[in-house]
Design an enzyme around this catalytic site. Structure first.
Site, PDB file in Angstrom:
ATOM      1  N   ASP A   7       0.869  -1.170   0.000  1.00 40.17           N
ATOM      2  CA  ASP A   7       0.000   0.000   0.000  1.00 40.17           C
ATOM      3  C   ASP A   7       0.910   1.225   0.000  1.00 40.17           C
ATOM      4  O   ASP A   7       2.141   1.099  -0.135  1.00 40.17           O
ATOM      5  CB  ASP A   7      -1.025  -0.038   1.153  1.00 40.17           C
ATOM      6  CG  ASP A   7      -0.421   0.297   2.520  1.00 40.17           C
ATOM      7  OD1 ASP A   7       0.818   0.469   2.615  1.00 40.17           O
ATOM      8  OD2 ASP A   7      -1.194   0.367   3.494  1.00 40.17           O
ATOM      9  N   CYS A  64       3.381  -2.717   3.910  1.00 39.20           N
ATOM     10  CA  CYS A  64       2.482  -1.602   4.226  1.00 39.20           C
ATOM     11  C   CYS A  64       3.210  -0.734   5.247  1.00 39.20           C
ATOM     12  O   CYS A  64       4.439  -0.808   5.336  1.00 39.20           O
ATOM     13  CB  CYS A  64       1.112  -2.108   4.702  1.00 39.20           C
ATOM     14  SG  CYS A  64       1.098  -2.974   6.286  1.00 39.20           S
ATOM     15  N   THR A  66       3.209  -0.807   8.594  1.00 42.96           N
ATOM     16  CA  THR A  66       3.789  -1.610   9.681  1.00 42.96           C
ATOM     17  C   THR A  66       4.133  -3.034   9.248  1.00 42.96           C
ATOM     18  O   THR A  66       4.835  -3.738   9.971  1.00 42.96           O
ATOM     19  CB  THR A  66       2.774  -1.739  10.832  1.00 42.96           C
ATOM     20  OG1 THR A  66       1.574  -2.321  10.284  1.00 42.96           O
ATOM     21  CG2 THR A  66       2.445  -0.395  11.444  1.00 42.96           C
ATOM     22  N   HIS A  97      11.616 -22.568   9.777  1.00 42.63           N
ATOM     23  CA  HIS A  97      10.726 -23.261  10.711  1.00 42.63           C
ATOM     24  C   HIS A  97       9.249 -23.177  10.335  1.00 42.63           C
ATOM     25  O   HIS A  97       8.512 -24.110  10.601  1.00 42.63           O
ATOM     26  CB  HIS A  97      10.908 -22.703  12.132  1.00 42.63           C
ATOM     27  CG  HIS A  97      12.208 -23.118  12.752  1.00 42.63           C
ATOM     28  ND1 HIS A  97      12.529 -22.859  14.060  1.00 42.63           N
ATOM     29  CD2 HIS A  97      13.280 -23.781  12.233  1.00 42.63           C
ATOM     30  CE1 HIS A  97      13.742 -23.346  14.328  1.00 42.63           C
ATOM     31  NE2 HIS A  97      14.223 -23.896  13.226  1.00 42.63           N
ATOM     32  N   HIS A 134       9.193 -29.666  12.313  1.00 40.72           N
ATOM     33  CA  HIS A 134       8.740 -28.464  11.601  1.00 40.72           C
ATOM     34  C   HIS A 134       7.671 -28.798  10.558  1.00 40.72           C
ATOM     35  O   HIS A 134       6.699 -28.050  10.409  1.00 40.72           O
ATOM     36  CB  HIS A 134       9.925 -27.745  10.952  1.00 40.72           C
ATOM     37  CG  HIS A 134      10.913 -27.260  11.968  1.00 40.72           C
ATOM     38  ND1 HIS A 134      10.537 -26.491  13.049  1.00 40.72           N
ATOM     39  CD2 HIS A 134      12.245 -27.482  12.108  1.00 40.72           C
ATOM     40  CE1 HIS A 134      11.599 -26.247  13.799  1.00 40.72           C
ATOM     41  NE2 HIS A 134      12.647 -26.834  13.260  1.00 40.72           N
TER      42      HIS A 134
HETATM   43  C1  RB5 Z   1      -1.989   2.962   6.273  1.00 40.19           C
HETATM   44  O1  RB5 Z   1      -1.966   4.231   6.791  1.00 40.19           O
HETATM   45  C2  RB5 Z   1      -1.570   1.949   7.314  1.00 40.19           C
HETATM   46  O2  RB5 Z   1      -2.627   1.736   8.202  1.00 40.19           O
HETATM   47  C3  RB5 Z   1      -1.147   0.658   6.662  1.00 40.19           C
HETATM   48  O3  RB5 Z   1      -0.093   0.910   5.796  1.00 40.19           O
HETATM   49  C4  RB5 Z   1      -0.672  -0.434   7.568  1.00 40.19           C
HETATM   50  O4  RB5 Z   1       0.309   0.019   8.438  1.00 40.19           O
HETATM   51  C5  RB5 Z   1      -1.704  -1.198   8.260  1.00 40.19           C
HETATM   52  O5  RB5 Z   1      -1.428  -2.158   9.003  1.00 40.19           O
END
Ligand code: RB5
Length: 152
Positions: A7, A64, A66, A97, A134
């Site tokens: 994203d 994304c 995070t 694993h 595993h």
């Molecule tokens: C977008 O702002 C953010 O929420 C997305 O990139 C991500 O971190 C969601 O988990």
């Protein structure tokens, strides 16, 4: 072939990984997004996860902000083991694993340099298929997904 998606929060990492894959002559398909306009990460997670689950790609990489939202979305697709990674040890162990098939990272957590390092480790580490514990545990993950898991 490696399936890629992101994203707006992960586009910097995905672009850095594309440069790495080009340098290494590794075939990839980029499922977007392609700009930093705000988009919904489940769209790209779904495209990459389906491609990996259908075996049209060997592995996937999703980014994304995070790495978390896009991994949760990818893990909703049957057959997907998507792992959020933020260090080299995790990149290696989730292949060895967990037989993870999608690497997830966060553009607001991980630098481009580290993301390329983690991708390189992830793509070059095999699953420890000769270690019974595993394969047994990964099979248990599939059993949970299929609703046939029985606690021993
Ligand atoms: C977008 O702002 C953010 O929420 C997305 O990139 C991500 O971190 C969601 O988990």
């Amino acid at each position: 072939m490696i399936a890629l998606g992101c994203d707006h929060g992960g586009i910097n990492l995905k672009n850095a990984i594309i440069e790495y894959l080009k340098e290494k002559n590794i075939e990839y398909k980029d499922f977007g997004c392609y700009t930093d306009d705000s988009v919904d990460y489940p769209i790209y997670a779904y495209k990459v996860a389906n491609t990996v689950a259908n075996k049209q790609a060997e592995l996937g990489i999703l980014c994304c902000g995070t790495g978390i939202g896009i991994s949760i979305a990818a893990n909703k697709v049957k057959g997907i083991r998507a792992a959020v990674v933020s260090n080299e040890f995790g990149a290696e162990m989730t292949r060895r694993h967990n037989n993870a098939n999608i690497l997830c990272m966060g553009g607001r957590v991980t630098s481009e340099e580290d993301a390329v390092k983690f991708a390189d480790i992830f793509l070059n580490t095999p699953f420890s298929e000769d270690e019974e514990r595993h394969t047994r545990r990964v099979q248990m993950l599939s059993d949970i997904e299929s609703g046939i898991f029985c606690e021993k």
